[in-house]
Scaffold this active site. Structure first.
Site, PDB file in Angstrom:
ATOM      1  N   ASP A 157     -10.341   5.994  11.528  1.00  0.00           N
ATOM      2  CA  ASP A 157     -10.927   7.187  12.144  1.00  0.00           C
ATOM      3  C   ASP A 157     -12.116   7.714  11.350  1.00  0.00           C
ATOM      4  O   ASP A 157     -12.835   8.594  11.830  1.00  0.00           O
ATOM      5  CB  ASP A 157      -9.876   8.287  12.319  1.00  0.00           C
ATOM      6  CG  ASP A 157      -9.212   8.676  11.007  1.00  0.00           C
ATOM      7  OD1 ASP A 157      -8.542   7.814  10.427  1.00  0.00           O
ATOM      8  OD2 ASP A 157      -9.363   9.831  10.569  1.00  0.00           O
TER       9      ASP A 157
ATOM     10  N   GLY B 122      -9.538  18.081  13.754  1.00  0.00           N
ATOM     11  CA  GLY B 122      -8.549  19.098  13.424  1.00  0.00           C
ATOM     12  C   GLY B 122      -9.139  20.386  12.904  1.00  0.00           C
ATOM     13  O   GLY B 122      -8.468  21.417  12.881  1.00  0.00           O
TER      14      GLY B 122
ATOM     15  N   ARG C 205     -22.751  19.705   9.946  1.00  0.00           N
ATOM     16  CA  ARG C 205     -23.076  18.291   9.746  1.00  0.00           C
ATOM     17  C   ARG C 205     -23.829  17.795  10.975  1.00  0.00           C
ATOM     18  O   ARG C 205     -23.462  18.108  12.105  1.00  0.00           O
ATOM     19  CB  ARG C 205     -21.787  17.482   9.560  1.00  0.00           C
ATOM     20  CG  ARG C 205     -22.012  15.996   9.403  1.00  0.00           C
ATOM     21  CD  ARG C 205     -20.721  15.299   9.008  1.00  0.00           C
ATOM     22  NE  ARG C 205     -19.719  15.312  10.062  1.00  0.00           N
ATOM     23  CZ  ARG C 205     -18.423  15.055   9.863  1.00  0.00           C
ATOM     24  NH1 ARG C 205     -17.981  14.803   8.642  1.00  0.00           N
ATOM     25  NH2 ARG C 205     -17.576  15.072  10.865  1.00  0.00           N
TER      26      ARG C 205
ATOM     27  N   ARG D  10     -16.459   7.093  16.566  1.00  0.00           N
ATOM     28  CA  ARG D  10     -15.658   6.464  15.516  1.00  0.00           C
ATOM     29  C   ARG D  10     -14.869   5.292  16.092  1.00  0.00           C
ATOM     30  O   ARG D  10     -14.582   5.251  17.295  1.00  0.00           O
ATOM     31  CB  ARG D  10     -14.663   7.487  14.938  1.00  0.00           C
ATOM     32  CG  ARG D  10     -15.275   8.796  14.466  1.00  0.00           C
ATOM     33  CD  ARG D  10     -14.205   9.877  14.319  1.00  0.00           C
ATOM     34  NE  ARG D  10     -14.766  11.179  13.952  1.00  0.00           N
ATOM     35  CZ  ARG D  10     -14.768  11.670  12.719  1.00  0.00           C
ATOM     36  NH1 ARG D  10     -14.228  10.974  11.728  1.00  0.00           N
ATOM     37  NH2 ARG D  10     -15.287  12.852  12.463  1.00  0.00           N
TER      38      ARG D  10
END
Length: 478
Positions: free
Chosen positions: A246, A86, A170, A177
């Site tokens: 998730d 998102g 990151r 996932r």
């Protein structure tokens, strides 16, 4: 050196993402970067000297093909439907010299088709917390994503208050996932689930690719990695806070640092997320939740993997977890061998610590100073019920003597597994508050300290938290 990026996700999983570029922030500026990690990834230092650049989503490097991934998941035990990146964008997959790859994932990169009601942004507070936590976990030896850089800006982001917009780069070998598999399973597209499994095996379990039993062996290893990860969390007193499916890494990495917390007082039912009203993700419930999440993953594989094989793998979870946990806790206690009374001694210590709300990290670090033939212990002064401690400590010293190992050898082992420093929430908060005022000194200082968690220190990084620093409420807002 030119960095090399490949496009495996784009090329092989076309229905799992939307291609789009980051949306830059207003007056973005780089405030921290991970020089050690950058060197490991052969990233030229010049990339950190030219403004926000790729770290702020203003430019892309050659070969990058940015995308937002779609996935679904269970949140707090309830099916939440479609989720996805998102506010994060996978900029590219870096190909390293040894043939391995590293995802570059820019968090706070702007709106995506999966933003739902969000604004696609991250705030400085949350990016600092994740950078500190992921690096702290790495230097504790726990599998985790890593933090490469932080960019702040003049863009206002509205959460409980107005906060500075920020971005975090990151990196991780993969962002696969459990929720990726759930997404296509609940859309009744089992072939897409199989494609994800084949992708994972082909690139991350390549030694299984030609095995006729590859799915069973692969899932068994996912179970084992997850069990090992959770065992390591429990031994250092780490609470993740939001173990939704998730947020579970297929590779067994600690992923998505939100309302996490390290134990201050030993409190088995510690809840670090103030939105977790039922305590689903409490510290002592993490092993059970991880198994529940693995069961959800197993369900997605059931159309093409025998249920008996899936259940056999799930049944191995508890034993793998207990084995890893037991080995590490014996090391933390300084036991060189396994004896029948070990569990009782550990559980009695935990009971004493819980009654007295003893500091988890300090207790085990101070226990590392024990001399097996001396009844004196600096740890004694940490307990109010001295008689109860004396009784336990006498039996503990007798147990140490069974191993016939010198104090120096045992103390060296214990100090290598009992950290002096963990990322307590108050330490992170102090760095955040200074950074929000424009002072990055504490952010850099704390990052440097976290690189050596097992070294003795005499500063406030290893002291008990101040009164204001205990029970800091942390939310999922980021």
């Amino acid at each position: 050196m030119t960095l090399s990026f490949i496009t495996r996700w784009c090329d092989e999983l076309p229905e799992t993402y939307t291609a789009l570029s980051p949306t830059p922030l207003n007056k973005a500026r780089l405030i921290w970067h991970n020089a050690e990690l950058a060197n490991t990834l052969s990233i030229p230092s010049s990339l950190f000297k030219n403004g926000a650049g790729v770290w702020g989503g203003e430019t892309l490097l050659p070969g990058m093909s940015p995308l937002a991934q779609v996935y679904s998941g269970h949140q707090f035990g309830v099916w939440a439907g479609q989720l996805g990146d998102g506010r994060g964008i996978l900029l590219g997959e870096q190909q390293l010299a040894d043939g391995t790859t590293m995802d570059w994932h820019l968090k706070g990169a702007g709106l995506t088709p999966y933003s739902r009601m969000g604004d696609g942004r991250a705030v400085l507070r949350s990016t600092i917390r994740e950078s500190l936590a992921s690096e702290a976990m790495h230097y504790l030896g726990i599998p985790t994503t890593r933090a490469l850089s932080i960019v702040t800006s003049d863009s206002p982001v509205y959460r409980e208050t107005v906060e500075p917009g920020a971005m975090l780069m990151r990196v991780a070998p993969s962002h696969l996932r459990f929720g990726h598999f759930e997404h296509f399973y609940y859309r009744r597209e089992p072939e897409k689930v199989r494609q994800l499994a084949d992708f994972a095996i082909r690139h991350y379990w390549s030694h299984l690719a030609d095995d006729e039993d590859k799915y069973r062996l692969w899932f068994s290893d996912v179970v084992a990695r997850t069990a090992s990860l959770i065992a390591q969390w429990q031994t250092v007193g780490f609470a993740h806070g939001v173990m939704n499916t998730d947020n579970m890494s297929l590779l067994g990495l600690t992923l998505d640092y939100g309302p996490f917390g390290f134990l201050d007082d030993y409190e088995p039912g510690f809840i670090c997320n103030h939105s977790d009203h039922q305590g689903r993700y409490s510290f002592d419930n993490q092993p059970a939740v991880a198994l529940w999440n693995l069961q959800r993953l197993a369900q997605t594989l059931s159309p093409f993997v025998a249920v008996d094989a899936l259940n056999e793998a799930l049944d191995s979870y508890q034993q793998v977890l207990l084995t890893h946990y037991g080995q590490r806790m014996r090391q933390k206690l300084g036991f060189m061998t396994e004896q029948k009374e070990d569990n009782a001694l550990l559980n009695e210590l935990f009971s004493l610590m819980a009654r007295e709300r003893s500091d988890y990290t300090r207790t085990f670090r101070m226990l590392s100073l024990t001399e097996q033939h001396s009844a004196a212990s600096p740890l004694r002064d940490e307990f109010i019920d001295r008689a109860a401690f004396d009784d336990w400590f006498a039996r503990y010293r007798r147990r140490l003597q069974q191993d016939e190992v010198s104090d120096s050898e045992r103390q060296q082992l214990m100090q290598s597994v009992n950290p002096a420093l963990v990322l307590r929430n108050w330490l992170a908060q102090r760095a955040i508050e200074a950074a929000e005022k424009g002072d990055m000194t504490e952010l850099h200082r704390l990052h440097e300290a976290l690189r050596n968690p097992f070294s003795d220190r005499d500063d406030d990084y290893v002291s008990r938290p101040p009164d204001w620093g205990k029970r800091l409420e942390v939310s999922c807002s980021s």
